[in-house]
Design an enzyme around this catalytic site. Structure first.
Site, PDB file in Angstrom:
ATOM      1  NE  ARG A  66      38.519  57.389   5.897  1.00  7.70           N
ATOM      2  CZ  ARG A  66      38.747  58.404   6.745  1.00  7.70           C
ATOM      3  NH1 ARG A  66      39.254  59.536   6.295  1.00  7.70           N
ATOM      4  NH2 ARG A  66      38.482  58.291   8.024  1.00  7.70           N
ATOM      5  NE  ARG A  94      35.624  58.166  13.312  1.00  6.53           N
ATOM      6  CZ  ARG A  94      36.005  57.846  12.063  1.00  6.53           C
ATOM      7  NH1 ARG A  94      35.495  56.785  11.457  1.00  6.53           N
ATOM      8  NH2 ARG A  94      36.890  58.598  11.443  1.00  6.53           N
ATOM      9  NE  ARG A 120      39.085  63.859  16.655  1.00  9.46           N
ATOM     10  CZ  ARG A 120      39.765  63.397  15.611  1.00  9.46           C
ATOM     11  NH1 ARG A 120      41.061  63.589  15.506  1.00  9.46           N
ATOM     12  NH2 ARG A 120      39.139  62.735  14.667  1.00  9.46           N
ATOM     13  NE  ARG A 141      40.537  55.467  10.276  1.00  4.97           N
ATOM     14  CZ  ARG A 141      40.481  56.774  10.467  1.00  4.97           C
ATOM     15  NH1 ARG A 141      41.124  57.585   9.642  1.00  4.97           N
ATOM     16  NH2 ARG A 141      39.794  57.287  11.464  1.00  4.97           N
ATOM     17  CE  LYS A 163      39.717  66.347  10.777  1.00  2.57           C
ATOM     18  NZ  LYS A 163      38.446  65.584  10.640  1.00  2.57           N
TER      19      LYS A 163
HETATM   20  P1  AMP Z   1      41.227  60.593  12.759  1.00  3.36           P
HETATM   21  O1  AMP Z   1      42.261  59.817  11.995  1.00  3.36           O
HETATM   22  O2  AMP Z   1      41.592  62.023  12.921  1.00  3.36           O
HETATM   23  O3  AMP Z   1      39.844  60.396  12.194  1.00  3.36           O
HETATM   24  O4  AMP Z   1      41.206  59.979  14.236  1.00  3.36           O
HETATM   25  C1  AMP Z   1      40.825  58.629  14.450  1.00  3.36           C
HETATM   26  C2  AMP Z   1      40.596  58.406  15.929  1.00  3.36           C
HETATM   27  O5  AMP Z   1      41.811  58.655  16.656  1.00  3.36           O
HETATM   28  C3  AMP Z   1      39.568  59.324  16.595  1.00  3.36           C
HETATM   29  O6  AMP Z   1      38.232  58.839  16.420  1.00  3.36           O
HETATM   30  C4  AMP Z   1      40.012  59.245  18.045  1.00  3.36           C
HETATM   31  O7  AMP Z   1      39.648  58.014  18.641  1.00  3.36           O
HETATM   32  C5  AMP Z   1      41.528  59.239  17.908  1.00  3.36           C
HETATM   33  N1  AMP Z   1      42.080  60.624  17.913  1.00  3.36           N
HETATM   34  C6  AMP Z   1      42.745  61.244  16.912  1.00  3.36           C
HETATM   35  N2  AMP Z   1      43.093  62.485  17.258  1.00  3.36           N
HETATM   36  C7  AMP Z   1      42.623  62.666  18.518  1.00  3.36           C
HETATM   37  C8  AMP Z   1      42.633  63.758  19.426  1.00  3.36           C
HETATM   38  N3  AMP Z   1      43.198  64.934  19.100  1.00  3.36           N
HETATM   39  N4  AMP Z   1      42.057  63.594  20.651  1.00  3.36           N
HETATM   40  C9  AMP Z   1      41.491  62.409  20.980  1.00  3.36           C
HETATM   41  N5  AMP Z   1      41.409  61.356  20.165  1.00  3.36           N
HETATM   42  C10 AMP Z   1      41.975  61.471  18.941  1.00  3.36           C
END
Ligand code: AMP
Length: 188
Positions: free
Chosen positions: A128, A146, A89, A134, A14
């Site tokens: 990654r 996740r 989400r 991370r 994404k």
């Molecule tokens: P991402 O960078 O999109 O992979 O997000 C990393 C982490 O941030 C996720 O595993 C969640 O813990 C948190 N996170 C990001 N966006 C959301 C969202 N819209 N709702 C809830 N948690 C989020």
């Protein structure tokens, strides 16, 4: 105006695709994951709240996430539109986003879901994790959690927007250019 949700499981590409879409269509990229990581880096109260959830691979509670997104949109104006990456989400977030956009006299015009299988996701994220630093990319158990969170809470968002006639599925396997061309066909 384009308001695009770039959708799909963690590791489906994404963020990578969002960067190219932003350049071609002059959109503003809003990634809630990046926003949370900034808050954590700045050691804010919000960051401290989000960190414990993120490090376990759990979703951050809706009220925290929706509040942050609403603030971010308040601070930003782009007549060309937005690309939402990692948001919404949950169904509650999708409903909140629709309300927030309605107040601004606009709405989601496209949802594009990148389709990638689980084993590929785990491999991509572990790879990654070697450079991203991370914590949630470095442990297979957390990555699988996740994916579980995605299947259970996030995947219904596809049907929610399908009912509005804006959801599309795209094959997320192949070269970055091939995947981008599939997205471009939908947006143009
Ligand atoms: P991402 O960078 O999109 O992979 O997000 C990393 C982490 O941030 C996720 O595993 C969640 O813990 C948190 N996170 C990001 N966006 C959301 C969202 N819209 N709702 C809830 N948690 C989020």
């Amino acid at each position: 105006m384009i308001n695009l949700i770039i959708f799909g499981p963690p590791g489906s590409g994404k963020g990578t695709q969002a960067q190219t879409i932003v350049e071609k269509f002059d959109l503003t990229h809003i990634s809630t994951g990046d926003l949370f990581r900034d808050e954590i880096g700045n050691e804010t109260v919000l960051g401290k709240k989000a960190k414990e959830y993120m490090n376990q691979g759990n979703l951050v509670p809706d009220e925290v996430t929706i509040g942050m997104l609403d603030n971010k949109l308040d601070q930003s104006q782009n007549p060309a539109g937005y690309i939402f990456d990692g948001f919404p989400r949950t169904l509650a977030q999708a409903e909140a986003l629709d309300e927030i956009l309605k107040k601004r006299n606009t709405k989601i015009t496209h949802l594009i879901a990148l389709d990638v299988n689980d084993d590929e996701i785990v491999n991509r994220l572990l790879e990654r994790g070697k450079t991203s630093k991370r914590p949630d990319d470095q442990n297979e158990e957390i990555i699988r959690n996740r994916i579980e969170e995605y299947l259970e809470k996030t995947s219904p968002v596809f049907n929610y927007y399908n009912e509005q006639g804006v959801s599309n599925k795209v094959d997320g396997m192949g070269s970055m250019d091939d995947i981008f061309n599939r997205i471009y066909d939908i947006l143009s």
